[in-house]
Design an enzyme around this catalytic site. Structure first.
Site, PDB file in Angstrom:
ATOM      1  N   ASP A 102       0.848  -1.189   0.000  1.00 59.74           N
ATOM      2  CA  ASP A 102       0.000   0.000   0.000  1.00 59.74           C
ATOM      3  C   ASP A 102       0.888   1.245   0.000  1.00 59.74           C
ATOM      4  OD1 ASP A 102      -2.861   0.980   0.337  1.00 59.74           O
ATOM      5  OD2 ASP A 102      -2.038   1.795   2.176  1.00 59.74           O
ATOM      6  N   TYR A 146     -13.008   7.904  -0.488  1.00 59.39           N
ATOM      7  CA  TYR A 146     -12.517   7.800   0.890  1.00 59.39           C
ATOM      8  C   TYR A 146     -11.265   8.619   1.142  1.00 59.39           C
ATOM      9  CZ  TYR A 146      -8.711   4.527  -0.213  1.00 59.39           C
ATOM     10  OH  TYR A 146      -7.559   3.968  -0.700  1.00 59.39           O
ATOM     11  N   TYR A 229      -2.698   9.886   4.312  1.00 55.32           N
ATOM     12  CA  TYR A 229      -3.742  10.588   3.558  1.00 55.32           C
ATOM     13  C   TYR A 229      -3.531  12.086   3.438  1.00 55.32           C
ATOM     14  CZ  TYR A 229      -5.659   6.003   3.912  1.00 55.32           C
ATOM     15  OH  TYR A 229      -5.790   4.647   3.823  1.00 55.32           O
ATOM     16  N   HIS A 289      -6.850  -6.298  -2.186  1.00 48.39           N
ATOM     17  CA  HIS A 289      -5.856  -5.333  -1.724  1.00 48.39           C
ATOM     18  C   HIS A 289      -4.931  -5.930  -0.660  1.00 48.39           C
ATOM     19  CE1 HIS A 289      -4.203  -1.349  -1.458  1.00 48.39           C
ATOM     20  NE2 HIS A 289      -4.488  -1.224  -0.180  1.00 48.39           N
TER      21      HIS A 289
END
Length: 311
Positions: A102, A146, A229, A289
């Protein structure tokens, strides 16, 4: 799991947690994503240790058992890269293989770019190498995407705050295990996309969830929301974004990331190899994922084959 040892080292004034197993001369460092911590690599750590490697999996600063930074709202990807260098120096390790999942792909590849003499090879899963400053396709996704929601200060905190940490992790695992991008409606929050009765993925046990829940109960989500993020788009001042090390990219064919506009073409067209010329790409047809937790035997075999070729 009992054979995995846990240590703490001091880096940049913080006490960072390391999980470790194996004692071979060659070292593999595992970098997690979100909503993960060192535990996400449990299957891979044992496999590489059994094959004669030393496996180390840190919790990033502010994650799991590692100390949070003094100002979590100012944490950055650069901190993770500096921490990794500090870990290797503290342990007197000269060269490593990096395996990342990720968003861990960014610190892995940027570290390899900045410190090429310290890296033997790079393996990533779930997210391809997108050089800093490269065009993003996220602008084509709606407001309820998201990532956009979690970038908004306070929004995810309020959403997550309605639940205990274990439930938040469960919901994100369920959402990220699907083949569609998590997108909320205008008057809906991301956590509301999961029906409370939805079971865990079959490869993720209640024991696994309890381990994650306990660690996020300790750390909270403040640093985790900042990195990654709220740190996307960070400028690393890379002179040349190419990474020329041997590299392997493992992707599940059912990973929702492939639905982000432009990503699948970026991988399949070979454009990604303009930045990582020595990249091998392997798709696992049923993979999601969390392909390394879902199909550990297949992923372990791919990793061990790669390590064997480049040791």
């Amino acid at each position: 799991m009992d054979q995995i040892k846990h240590n703490f080292i001091h880096v940049q004034g913080l006490k960072l947690h390391l999980a470790e197993i194996g004692s071979g001369p060659h070292v593999v460092v595992f970098l997690h994503g979100f909503p993960e911590i060192w535990y996400t690599w449990r299957h891979q750590m044992i496999a590489v240790a059994n094959a004669g490697f030393r496996a180390i999996a840190p919790d990033y600063r502010g994650y799991g058992l590692s100390d949070p930074p003094p100002q979590p709202e100012k944490a950055s990807f650069s901190d993770l890269i500096t921490d990794l260098l500090g870990i290797l120096d503290a342990l007197q390790i000269s060269k490593v293989f990096l395996i990342a999942k990720d968003f861990g792909a960014w610190p892995a590849y940027v570290f390899a770019n900045f410190h090429p003499e310290r890296v033997l090879g790079v393996v990533t899963m779930g997210v391809p190498y997108l050089p800093p400053g490269s065009a993003t396709s996220q602008k084509y996704l709606p407001e309820g995407y998201y990532v956009l929601r979690w970038r908004e200060p306070g929004r995810a905190e309020a959403d997550f705050g309605r639940f205990d940490a274990k439930t938040v992790v469960k919901n994100v695992y369920i959402l990220f295990s699907k083949s569609e991008i998590p997108i909320a409606a205008e008057n809906q929050e991301i956590m509301d996309l999961v029906d409370p009765s939805t079971p865990l993925p079959p490869w993720f046990t209640e024991e696994d969830l309890a381990a994650y829940g306990a660690l996020y109960e300790k750390s909270g989500f403040q640093t985790a929301l900042q990195v990654p993020y709220r740190s996307f788009g960070e400028d690393f001042n890379m002179a040349d974004p190419k990474v020329k090390h041997p590299a392997l990219f493992i992707m599940g064919s059912k990973d929702y990331v492939l639905k982000i506009p432009g990503i699948e073409d970026y991988i399949n067209s070979g454009t990604v190899k303009e930045f990582v010329p020595n990249l091998e790409i392997t798709f696992l047809p049923e993979g999601t994922h969390f392909v390394h937790e879902q199909s550990p035997d297949e992923v372990n075999q791919l990793i061990l084959s790669f390590l064997g070729k480049h040791v």
